[in-house]
Design a protein around this motif. Structure first.
Motif, PDB file in Angstrom:
ATOM      1  N   CYS A  58      -1.617  22.932  31.185  1.00 10.94           N
ATOM      2  CA  CYS A  58      -1.455  23.128  32.627  1.00 10.94           C
ATOM      3  C   CYS A  58      -1.625  21.964  33.322  1.00 10.94           C
ATOM      4  CB  CYS A  58      -2.422  24.244  33.181  1.00 10.94           C
ATOM      5  SG  CYS A  58      -2.484  25.700  32.267  1.00 10.94           S
ATOM      6  N   ASP A  59      -1.049  21.858  34.659  1.00 10.68           N
ATOM      7  CA  ASP A  59      -0.928  20.734  35.542  1.00 10.68           C
ATOM      8  C   ASP A  59      -2.352  20.558  36.156  1.00 10.68           C
ATOM      9  OD1 ASP A  59       1.535  20.020  34.880  1.00 10.68           O
ATOM     10  OD2 ASP A  59       2.395  21.082  36.425  1.00 10.68           O
ATOM     11  N   GLY A  60      -3.079  21.712  36.357  1.00 10.98           N
ATOM     12  CA  GLY A  60      -4.506  21.569  36.984  1.00 10.98           C
ATOM     13  C   GLY A  60      -5.187  22.661  36.813  1.00 10.98           C
ATOM     14  N   PRO A  61      -6.283  22.747  37.502  1.00  9.46           N
ATOM     15  CA  PRO A  61      -7.081  23.940  37.107  1.00  9.46           C
ATOM     16  C   PRO A  61      -6.236  25.248  37.485  1.00  9.46           C
ATOM     17  CG  PRO A  61      -8.040  22.253  38.854  1.00  9.46           C
ATOM     18  CD  PRO A  61      -6.682  22.133  38.384  1.00  9.46           C
ATOM     19  N   GLN A  62      -6.783  26.316  36.850  1.00  9.80           N
ATOM     20  CA  GLN A  62      -6.130  27.545  36.526  1.00  9.80           C
ATOM     21  C   GLN A  62      -7.264  28.724  37.311  1.00  9.80           C
ATOM     22  OE1 GLN A  62      -2.726  28.108  35.712  1.00  9.80           O
ATOM     23  NE2 GLN A  62      -3.007  25.867  36.221  1.00  9.80           N
ATOM     24  N   ARG A  63      -6.737  29.755  37.630  1.00 12.29           N
ATOM     25  CA  ARG A  63      -7.587  30.857  38.011  1.00 12.29           C
ATOM     26  C   ARG A  63      -7.652  31.723  36.786  1.00 12.29           C
ATOM     27  NH1 ARG A  63      -6.413  34.584  43.340  1.00 12.29           N
ATOM     28  NH2 ARG A  63      -7.103  32.822  44.754  1.00 12.29           N
ATOM     29  N   LEU A  64      -8.861  32.334  36.574  1.00 14.39           N
ATOM     30  CA  LEU A  64      -9.222  33.130  35.383  1.00 14.39           C
ATOM     31  C   LEU A  64      -7.909  34.110  35.063  1.00 14.39           C
ATOM     32  CD1 LEU A  64     -11.235  33.529  33.099  1.00 14.39           C
ATOM     33  CD2 LEU A  64     -12.390  35.230  34.553  1.00 14.39           C
ATOM     34  N   SER A  65      -7.227  34.794  36.072  1.00 15.79           N
ATOM     35  CA  SER A  65      -6.367  35.724  35.935  1.00 15.79           C
ATOM     36  C   SER A  65      -5.066  35.183  35.588  1.00 15.79           C
ATOM     37  CB  SER A  65      -5.985  36.255  37.382  1.00 15.79           C
ATOM     38  OG  SER A  65      -5.629  35.236  38.447  1.00 15.79           O
ATOM     39  N   ASP A  66      -4.825  33.640  36.054  1.00 14.69           N
ATOM     40  CA  ASP A  66      -3.489  33.147  35.472  1.00 14.69           C
ATOM     41  C   ASP A  66      -3.858  32.650  33.891  1.00 14.69           C
ATOM     42  OD1 ASP A  66      -2.476  33.088  37.816  1.00 14.69           O
ATOM     43  OD2 ASP A  66      -3.509  31.019  38.459  1.00 14.69           O
ATOM     44  N   LEU A  67      -5.031  32.220  33.418  1.00 13.36           N
ATOM     45  CA  LEU A  67      -5.468  32.103  32.270  1.00 13.36           C
ATOM     46  C   LEU A  67      -5.212  33.453  31.142  1.00 13.36           C
ATOM     47  CD1 LEU A  67      -6.435  29.961  30.252  1.00 13.36           C
ATOM     48  CD2 LEU A  67      -8.712  30.591  30.891  1.00 13.36           C
ATOM     49  N   GLY A  68      -5.590  34.371  31.947  1.00  8.13           N
ATOM     50  CA  GLY A  68      -5.658  35.544  31.247  1.00  8.13           C
ATOM     51  C   GLY A  68      -4.053  36.028  30.792  1.00  8.13           C
ATOM     52  N   ARG A  69      -3.001  35.551  31.582  1.00  7.86           N
ATOM     53  CA  ARG A  69      -1.779  35.922  31.041  1.00  7.86           C
ATOM     54  C   ARG A  69      -1.172  35.053  29.793  1.00  7.86           C
ATOM     55  NH1 ARG A  69      -1.142  36.633  36.660  1.00  7.86           N
ATOM     56  NH2 ARG A  69      -0.864  34.903  37.423  1.00  7.86           N
ATOM     57  N   HIS A  70      -1.972  34.011  29.457  1.00  6.70           N
ATOM     58  CA  HIS A  70      -1.424  33.179  28.266  1.00  6.70           C
ATOM     59  C   HIS A  70      -2.428  33.265  27.062  1.00  6.70           C
ATOM     60  CE1 HIS A  70       1.329  31.255  31.098  1.00  6.70           C
ATOM     61  NE2 HIS A  70       0.278  31.210  31.775  1.00  6.70           N
ATOM     62  N   VAL A  71      -3.561  34.103  27.099  1.00  3.93           N
ATOM     63  CA  VAL A  71      -4.398  34.631  26.084  1.00  3.93           C
ATOM     64  C   VAL A  71      -4.529  35.871  25.899  1.00  3.93           C
ATOM     65  CG1 VAL A  71      -5.513  32.220  26.290  1.00  3.93           C
ATOM     66  CG2 VAL A  71      -6.619  34.253  27.444  1.00  3.93           C
ATOM     67  N   LEU A  72      -4.839  36.106  24.585  1.00  8.11           N
ATOM     68  CA  LEU A  72      -4.908  37.659  24.102  1.00  8.11           C
ATOM     69  C   LEU A  72      -6.088  38.217  24.401  1.00  8.11           C
ATOM     70  CD1 LEU A  72      -2.051  37.513  21.314  1.00  8.11           C
ATOM     71  CD2 LEU A  72      -1.626  38.129  23.603  1.00  8.11           C
ATOM     72  N   LEU A  73      -6.527  38.084  25.515  1.00 11.12           N
ATOM     73  CA  LEU A  73      -8.029  38.774  25.503  1.00 11.12           C
ATOM     74  C   LEU A  73      -8.028  39.577  26.787  1.00 11.12           C
ATOM     75  CD1 LEU A  73     -10.428  35.246  25.019  1.00 11.12           C
ATOM     76  CD2 LEU A  73     -10.146  37.574  23.488  1.00 11.12           C
ATOM     77  N   ARG A  80     -16.518  36.102  29.521  1.00 12.89           N
ATOM     78  CA  ARG A  80     -17.659  35.888  28.635  1.00 12.89           C
ATOM     79  C   ARG A  80     -17.437  34.600  27.924  1.00 12.89           C
ATOM     80  NH1 ARG A  80     -17.631  41.326  28.236  1.00 12.89           N
ATOM     81  NH2 ARG A  80     -16.555  41.329  26.197  1.00 12.89           N
ATOM     82  N   LEU A  81     -16.076  34.502  27.559  1.00 10.51           N
ATOM     83  CA  LEU A  81     -15.410  33.394  26.572  1.00 10.51           C
ATOM     84  C   LEU A  81     -15.622  31.868  27.427  1.00 10.51           C
ATOM     85  CD1 LEU A  81     -12.841  33.084  23.847  1.00 10.51           C
ATOM     86  CD2 LEU A  81     -13.027  31.178  25.792  1.00 10.51           C
ATOM     87  N   VAL A  82     -14.959  32.326  28.707  1.00  9.73           N
ATOM     88  CA  VAL A  82     -14.962  30.950  29.577  1.00  9.73           C
ATOM     89  C   VAL A  82     -16.563  30.642  29.768  1.00  9.73           C
ATOM     90  CG1 VAL A  82     -14.415  30.400  32.019  1.00  9.73           C
ATOM     91  CG2 VAL A  82     -12.599  31.338  30.474  1.00  9.73           C
ATOM     92  N   CYS A  94     -14.717  25.439  39.255  1.00  5.80           N
ATOM     93  CA  CYS A  94     -14.824  24.986  40.805  1.00  5.80           C
ATOM     94  C   CYS A  94     -14.265  26.241  41.504  1.00  5.80           C
ATOM     95  CB  CYS A  94     -14.256  23.771  40.804  1.00  5.80           C
ATOM     96  SG  CYS A  94     -12.485  23.596  40.553  1.00  5.80           S
ATOM     97  N   ALA A  95     -14.705  26.058  42.962  1.00  5.57           N
ATOM     98  CA  ALA A  95     -14.332  27.086  43.997  1.00  5.57           C
ATOM     99  C   ALA A  95     -13.071  26.769  44.201  1.00  5.57           C
ATOM    100  CB  ALA A  95     -14.897  27.051  45.144  1.00  5.57           C
ATOM    101  N   ALA A 100     -12.209  31.983  48.419  1.00  8.55           N
ATOM    102  CA  ALA A 100     -13.537  31.696  48.310  1.00  8.55           C
ATOM    103  C   ALA A 100     -14.288  32.516  47.118  1.00  8.55           C
ATOM    104  CB  ALA A 100     -14.580  31.533  49.282  1.00  8.55           C
ATOM    105  N   ARG A 101     -13.807  33.629  46.937  1.00  9.61           N
ATOM    106  CA  ARG A 101     -14.129  34.625  46.016  1.00  9.61           C
ATOM    107  C   ARG A 101     -13.712  34.400  44.507  1.00  9.61           C
ATOM    108  NH1 ARG A 101     -10.761  39.614  47.989  1.00  9.61           N
ATOM    109  NH2 ARG A 101      -9.395  37.877  48.127  1.00  9.61           N
ATOM    110  N   ALA A 102     -12.569  33.538  44.391  1.00 10.26           N
ATOM    111  CA  ALA A 102     -12.095  33.226  42.974  1.00 10.26           C
ATOM    112  C   ALA A 102     -12.691  31.547  42.706  1.00 10.26           C
ATOM    113  CB  ALA A 102     -10.663  33.366  43.028  1.00 10.26           C
ATOM    114  N   ALA A 103     -12.485  31.479  41.338  1.00  4.40           N
ATOM    115  CA  ALA A 103     -12.904  30.203  40.918  1.00  4.40           C
ATOM    116  C   ALA A 103     -11.702  29.567  40.095  1.00  4.40           C
ATOM    117  CB  ALA A 103     -14.044  30.385  40.059  1.00  4.40           C
ATOM    118  N   HIS A 104     -11.504  28.182  39.835  1.00  3.59           N
ATOM    119  CA  HIS A 104     -10.650  27.741  39.270  1.00  3.59           C
ATOM    120  C   HIS A 104     -11.230  27.236  37.960  1.00  3.59           C
ATOM    121  CE1 HIS A 104      -7.491  26.509  42.455  1.00  3.59           C
ATOM    122  NE2 HIS A 104      -7.308  27.715  41.943  1.00  3.59           N
ATOM    123  N   ILE A 105     -10.645  27.190  36.519  1.00  4.32           N
ATOM    124  CA  ILE A 105     -11.136  26.832  35.410  1.00  4.32           C
ATOM    125  C   ILE A 105     -10.374  25.617  35.064  1.00  4.32           C
ATOM    126  CG2 ILE A 105     -11.778  27.513  33.114  1.00  4.32           C
ATOM    127  CD1 ILE A 105     -13.184  29.212  35.316  1.00  4.32           C
TER     128      ILE A 105
END
Length: 154
Positions: A58-73, A80-82, A94-95, A100-105
Motif C-alpha cells: 500500500c502507498d500509505g496507512p490503511q483503514r482496518l476495513s480496507d485492509l479487511g478486503r485484502h486478507v481472509l479474516l 485482534r490480529l492487528v 494513528c487517527a 475521528a472514529r476510525a484509525a489508520h494502520i
C-alpha cells in the motif's frame, strides 16, 4: 444426426467448473501446508505475515476495513490480529484525519524490515514450488486465469 439433451452441456460444464474449483483449492491447501512448515516466519503466523505483506504493497496507512478486503479474516479476527502486531511494534495505529472514529494502520520500521526479510525467503520458496511444477507459459496462464476470476468476482 445425434440429438443432444439440452441439459447435458450445462450439467457437464457445471461438473467441469466444480472439478476445476476443487483442484485449485486442493493445490492451494497443499502449497499452504508446505509454506507453513518452512522455518522462515520469525514467530509470525502466516496470517500475521499476510497483513504485513498487504500493508507493504500500500502507498500509505490503511483503514482496518480496507485492509479487511485484502486478507481472509473476519473483522473481529483482523482487529485482534492487528492489535497483537501493534503490541509487537510491527504495526502502528494513528487517527484517521477524515474520521475521528476510525484509525489508520501502517507498518512500523521494524514491521517493514521483518516483512522484507520473511518475504525474500518465502518468495524464493513460492518460486521454487511453482517453477518445479509449471512451465513459464503455464505460470503466465495461471496468473491470467486467476486474475480474470478475481476481477469477475469483484
Amino acid at each position: 444426426m445425434t440429438v443432444t439433451d439440452s441439459t447435458t452441456l450445462p450439467r457437464s460444464r457445471t461438473v467441469l467448473a466444480n472439478q476445476a474449483w476443487e483442484a485449485a483449492l486442493t493445490a492451494h491447501a497443499v502449497l499452504m501446508r508446505r509454506f507453513a512448515a518452512e522455518d522462515v516466519w520469525h514467530g509470525l503466523s502466516m496470517r500475521e505475515y499476510d497483513v504485513l505483506y498487504t500493508l507493504s504493497k500500500c502507498d500509505g496507512p490503511q483503514r482496518l476495513s480496507d485492509l479487511g478486503r485484502h486478507v481472509l479474516l473476519s473483522q473481529p479476527a483482523l482487529s485482534r490480529l492487528v492489535e497483537r502486531l501493534v503490541e509487537r511494534n510491527l504495526l502502528a495505529r494513528c487517527a484517521d484525519p477524515a474520521d475521528a472514529r476510525a484509525a489508520h494502520i501502517s507498518l512500523t520500521t521494524a514491521g517493514r524490515a521483518l516483512q522484507r526479510e520473511i518475504g525474500l525467503t518465502h518468495g524464493e520458496a513460492v518460486a521454487h514450488s511453482m517453477t518445479a511444477a509449471l512451465t513459464d507459459d503455464e505460470l503466465r496462464l495461471l496468473e491470467a486465469l486467476s486474475t480474470k476470476l478475481a476481477q469477475e468476482a469483484s
